[in-house]
Write a protein that holds these residues in place. Structure first.
Motif, PDB file in Angstrom:
ATOM      1  N   THR A  59      -1.558  -1.134  -4.338  1.00 57.25           N
ATOM      2  CA  THR A  59      -2.283   0.143  -4.315  1.00 57.25           C
ATOM      3  C   THR A  59      -1.277   1.286  -4.383  1.00 57.25           C
ATOM      4  O   THR A  59      -0.353   1.364  -3.565  1.00 57.25           O
ATOM      5  CB  THR A  59      -3.112   0.289  -3.025  1.00 57.25           C
ATOM      6  OG1 THR A  59      -4.125  -0.709  -3.006  1.00 57.25           O
ATOM      7  CG2 THR A  59      -3.764   1.668  -2.967  1.00 57.25           C
TER       8      THR A  59
ATOM      9  N   ASN B  12      -4.543   9.799  -8.963  1.00 57.04           N
ATOM     10  CA  ASN B  12      -3.221  10.242  -9.393  1.00 57.04           C
ATOM     11  C   ASN B  12      -3.330  11.269 -10.512  1.00 57.04           C
ATOM     12  O   ASN B  12      -4.383  11.894 -10.699  1.00 57.04           O
ATOM     13  CB  ASN B  12      -2.389   9.033  -9.825  1.00 57.04           C
ATOM     14  CG  ASN B  12      -1.959   8.188  -8.627  1.00 57.04           C
ATOM     15  OD1 ASN B  12      -1.109   8.590  -7.853  1.00 57.04           O
ATOM     16  ND2 ASN B  12      -2.567   7.014  -8.465  1.00 57.04           N
TER      17      ASN B  12
ATOM     18  N   ILE C 280       0.855  -1.191   0.000  1.00 53.68           N
ATOM     19  CA  ILE C 280       0.000   0.000   0.000  1.00 53.68           C
ATOM     20  C   ILE C 280       0.891   1.241   0.000  1.00 53.68           C
ATOM     21  O   ILE C 280       1.636   1.497   0.945  1.00 53.68           O
ATOM     22  CB  ILE C 280      -0.915   0.027   1.250  1.00 53.68           C
ATOM     23  CG1 ILE C 280      -1.581  -1.332   1.469  1.00 53.68           C
ATOM     24  CG2 ILE C 280      -1.927   1.154   1.134  1.00 53.68           C
ATOM     25  CD1 ILE C 280      -2.489  -1.758   0.342  1.00 53.68           C
TER      26      ILE C 280
ATOM     27  N   GLN D 243      -1.953   5.195  -4.534  1.00 48.34           N
ATOM     28  CA  GLN D 243      -3.093   6.130  -4.481  1.00 48.34           C
ATOM     29  C   GLN D 243      -2.635   7.518  -4.046  1.00 48.34           C
ATOM     30  O   GLN D 243      -1.866   7.654  -3.086  1.00 48.34           O
ATOM     31  CB  GLN D 243      -4.136   5.591  -3.509  1.00 48.34           C
ATOM     32  CG  GLN D 243      -5.382   6.442  -3.376  1.00 48.34           C
ATOM     33  CD  GLN D 243      -6.390   5.816  -2.436  1.00 48.34           C
ATOM     34  OE1 GLN D 243      -6.282   4.652  -2.067  1.00 48.34           O
ATOM     35  NE2 GLN D 243      -7.374   6.593  -2.039  1.00 48.34           N
ATOM     36  N   ASN D 244      -3.103   8.563  -4.796  1.00 49.99           N
ATOM     37  CA  ASN D 244      -2.811   9.964  -4.464  1.00 49.99           C
ATOM     38  C   ASN D 244      -1.308  10.213  -4.322  1.00 49.99           C
ATOM     39  O   ASN D 244      -0.842  10.822  -3.363  1.00 49.99           O
ATOM     40  CB  ASN D 244      -3.528  10.369  -3.170  1.00 49.99           C
ATOM     41  CG  ASN D 244      -5.028  10.299  -3.294  1.00 49.99           C
ATOM     42  OD1 ASN D 244      -5.639   9.392  -2.758  1.00 49.99           O
ATOM     43  ND2 ASN D 244      -5.627  11.226  -4.005  1.00 49.99           N
ATOM     44  N   CYS D 245      -0.554   9.744  -5.304  1.00 44.70           N
ATOM     45  CA  CYS D 245       0.906   9.863  -5.262  1.00 44.70           C
ATOM     46  C   CYS D 245       1.480  10.696  -6.404  1.00 44.70           C
ATOM     47  O   CYS D 245       2.698  10.837  -6.502  1.00 44.70           O
ATOM     48  CB  CYS D 245       1.543   8.475  -5.276  1.00 44.70           C
ATOM     49  SG  CYS D 245       1.259   7.523  -3.773  1.00 44.70           S
TER      50      CYS D 245
ATOM     51  N   ARG E   6       0.533   5.290  -0.383  1.00 43.57           N
ATOM     52  CA  ARG E   6      -0.431   6.392  -0.434  1.00 43.57           C
ATOM     53  C   ARG E   6       0.259   7.695  -0.045  1.00 43.57           C
ATOM     54  O   ARG E   6       1.081   7.727   0.871  1.00 43.57           O
ATOM     55  CB  ARG E   6      -1.602   6.164   0.537  1.00 43.57           C
ATOM     56  CG  ARG E   6      -2.526   5.015   0.176  1.00 43.57           C
ATOM     57  CD  ARG E   6      -3.792   5.086   1.023  1.00 43.57           C
ATOM     58  NE  ARG E   6      -4.729   4.035   0.720  1.00 43.57           N
ATOM     59  CZ  ARG E   6      -4.957   2.974   1.493  1.00 43.57           C
ATOM     60  NH1 ARG E   6      -4.284   2.845   2.627  1.00 43.57           N
ATOM     61  NH2 ARG E   6      -5.843   2.061   1.160  1.00 43.57           N
ATOM     62  N   TYR E   7      -0.115   8.801  -0.757  1.00 38.83           N
ATOM     63  CA  TYR E   7       0.301  10.166  -0.407  1.00 38.83           C
ATOM     64  C   TYR E   7       1.821  10.301  -0.324  1.00 38.83           C
ATOM     65  O   TYR E   7       2.365  10.941   0.575  1.00 38.83           O
ATOM     66  CB  TYR E   7      -0.355  10.606   0.912  1.00 38.83           C
ATOM     67  CG  TYR E   7      -1.849  10.554   0.867  1.00 38.83           C
ATOM     68  CD1 TYR E   7      -2.577  11.538   0.177  1.00 38.83           C
ATOM     69  CD2 TYR E   7      -2.556   9.519   1.469  1.00 38.83           C
ATOM     70  CE1 TYR E   7      -3.956  11.485   0.111  1.00 38.83           C
ATOM     71  CE2 TYR E   7      -3.933   9.462   1.406  1.00 38.83           C
ATOM     72  CZ  TYR E   7      -4.634  10.449   0.720  1.00 38.83           C
ATOM     73  OH  TYR E   7      -6.009  10.400   0.656  1.00 38.83           O
TER      74      TYR E   7
END
Length: 534
Positions: free
Chosen positions: A385, A413, A361, A387-389, A363-364
């Motif tokens: 995953t 993204n 995982i 996500q939002n990277c 994220r960010y």
């Protein structure tokens, strides 16, 4: 009979106090810079005669526009006709009107109602030779964009100083050749009407000095000068020039010459002190500017150091997640180049190792490209995953070593492009989430090799087309989410391949349809509506 008489009277005198709709006529011209206060070329409507009505609503404007122009291009209204008794309400036709130029009319008086309709655009108001006698106290309340007020050659005998307290942009104010400004008005202006900068102040002094009666107290001029916001950059020499000008006025109009001269001399000394203070402040500002530049250099150095610290080595917080199983929650990675390989580290619990990790995982974090050789660290990975990277694109070799992956979630993204074949090796994939990106076009056969796929989410992108060859020929997809796109071309075969799905959702796009088997929807009915409308 009475209606006939009223009609004849209106026809003869061309003045009717009514609110009936009216039509006016314009002669359109292009006005070059340099005329009155014009700083750029303007498109002018010269109001023709035939406008005899008072308080009328203008419903249409006649006249032939110069090629390439329309009502919205009109920036200047010119009135030069003694028959005209009011400024017509043309805001709904000429919404960009900046100049009102009245050179001859029978206005007599101006009211707030006359001008309020132009509050969003009017910058220059010129009304000359029109016999204006009274200006209402609230006339300019709405016209906060005014730069110029030119009321020369009228018969004005009273102007309230309150009118000018909300005009921050006023630069030109001219009153030459009017009647006497009465003493009370003179005192009001002295106490309240202090223009906001040197330009408007100088213009006002000149206009008052040259007016017909010249009933103005020199102390008023001094107060105007002292209260100008821009005086601290005027040196003592300029201050002396202004003082001498005011003394000339005093010689002509005031017997108490000696007392006022002393006062003016003190004023000149004060101005010199202010000038020195201003120059000192400039030096202090220059020093502050140097310090700011030095701080910017330090910030740049720190950012560079931070990038070196955030290399491609990643740290995992290993956890046994209820949803994903034994997982690596990533932190401290920085993937800014295509091809970067992550060296993963972290402390496992006593019974686990890297090969036990089922989910990765991310994220960010700053992950602009998919890290390479993930399977070299986590050989049994099932869920990935990112996500939002800030991920920007997907390439065909991004997932080469992840053929056992079951779920791929790359939502939120900045993806704009996907290379053909990017998912071909993911033959076991069941869930693919590409929502909330910036994808406009999908390559041919992009999902064709995903024979195990049951869930596909393309929502909140900028897609316009769905081609039949995007999907595999098998019929296992149970949920397709395509909401909030810009679809203009959805091929019927694409939808037919989803005929076994429980959910097909196109809401929020031009094809605003949804099929939900659990809600009792029938696929064929949905399919037929889609064929007709999409």
């Amino acid at each position: 009979m009475s209606d006939l008489i009223l009609t004849l009277i209106c026809t003869i005198f061309q003045v009717c106090l009514s609110t009936d709709p009216a039509t006016i006529s314009c002669e359109y011209k292009t006005v070059p810079p340099g005329f009155i206060y014009i700083t750029g070329q303007q498109y002018e409507c010269i109001l023709q005669s035939d406008y005899p009505y008072v308080n009328n609503q203008i419903v249409s404007v006649n006249g032939t526009h110069i090629d390439g122009n329309s009502d919205t291009n009109v920036t200047m209204l010119t009135i030069n006709d003694k028959k005209i008794t009011e400024i017509p309400n043309l805001n709904s036709h000429f919404s960009n009107l900046k100049y009102i130029n009245v050179q001859k009319s029978s206005l007599k008086a101006l009211s707030r109602q006359n001008l309020a309709n132009f509050k969003d655009s009017l910058e220059h108001l010129v009304i000359r030779n029109s016999g204006i006698e009274i200006i209402q106290e609230d006339l300019f309340v709405d016209l906060t964009k005014l730069v110029t007020i030119d009321l020369r050659n009228n018969s004005i005998f009273y102007i309230s100083s309150v009118q000018f307290t909300n005009l921050p942009n006023l630069r030109n104010f001219l009153l030459e050749s009017n009647n006497c400004i009465n003493p009370q008005t003179q005192q009001d202006i002295k106490n309240s009407m202090l223009p906001s900068d040197t330009t408007s102040m100088t213009a006002y002094i000149q206009s008052i000095k040259d007016s017909t009666c010249g009933l103005i107290n020199p102390e008023f001029l001094v107060n105007l000068y002292l209260n100008s916001k821009l005086l601290i950059d005027i040196d003592a020499y300029k201050a002396e020039q202004i003082v001498n000008t005011i003394l000339d006025v005093l010689t002509q109009r005031n017997d108490d010459f000696d007392a006022l001269q002393d006062q003016l001399n003190v004023t000149a000394n004060n101005l010199t002190a202010l000038t020195q203070k201003y120059q000192n402040s400039i030096a202090e500002n220059e020093e502050l500017h140097v310090q700011i530049q030095q701080l910017k250099v330090k910030v740049t150095d720190l950012e560079s150091m931070a990038e070196q610290c955030l290399d491609v080595n990643g740290t995992c917080r290993f956890t046994d997640d209820e949803t994903y199983g034994y997982s690596c929650i990533a932190h401290g990675i920085n993937v800014t180049k295509s091809g970067d390989v992550i060296d993963w580290s972290g402390e496992h619990d006593s019974a686990s190792a890297d090969e036990d990790v089922k989910a990765l995982i991310i994220r960010y974090l700053n992950v602009q490209f998919v890290p390479k050789k993930i399977a070299a660290a986590f050989s049994n990975l099932k869920i990935l995953t990112i996500q939002n990277c800030g991920l920007k694109r997907l390439s065909k070799d991004d997932f080469d070593d992840l053929e056992e992956l079951l779920e791929l979630r790359i939502a939120g993204n900045e993806i704009t492009s996907i290379e053909a074949g990017s998912f071909d090796g993911l033959t076991a994939l069941k869930v693919l989430d590409l929502s909330n990106n910036k994808i406009k076009v999908l390559p041919s056969k992009i999902f064709a090799m995903l024979n195990a796929l049951t869930y596909l989410n393309l929502s909140n992108n900028s897609l316009t087309a769905l081609k039949s060859n995007f999907l595999p020929s098998t019929n296992f997809i149970d949920s397709f989410i395509g909401t909030n796109n810009q679809f203009t071309n959805i091929e019927s075969t694409f939808v037919w391949r989803l005929r076994s799905a429980s959910l097909i959702d196109f809401t929020g796009s031009s094809c605003d349809l949804k099929f939900d088997k659990d809600a009792g929807d029938q696929f064929l009915a949905f399919y037929n509506v889609l064929l007709r409308n999409c």
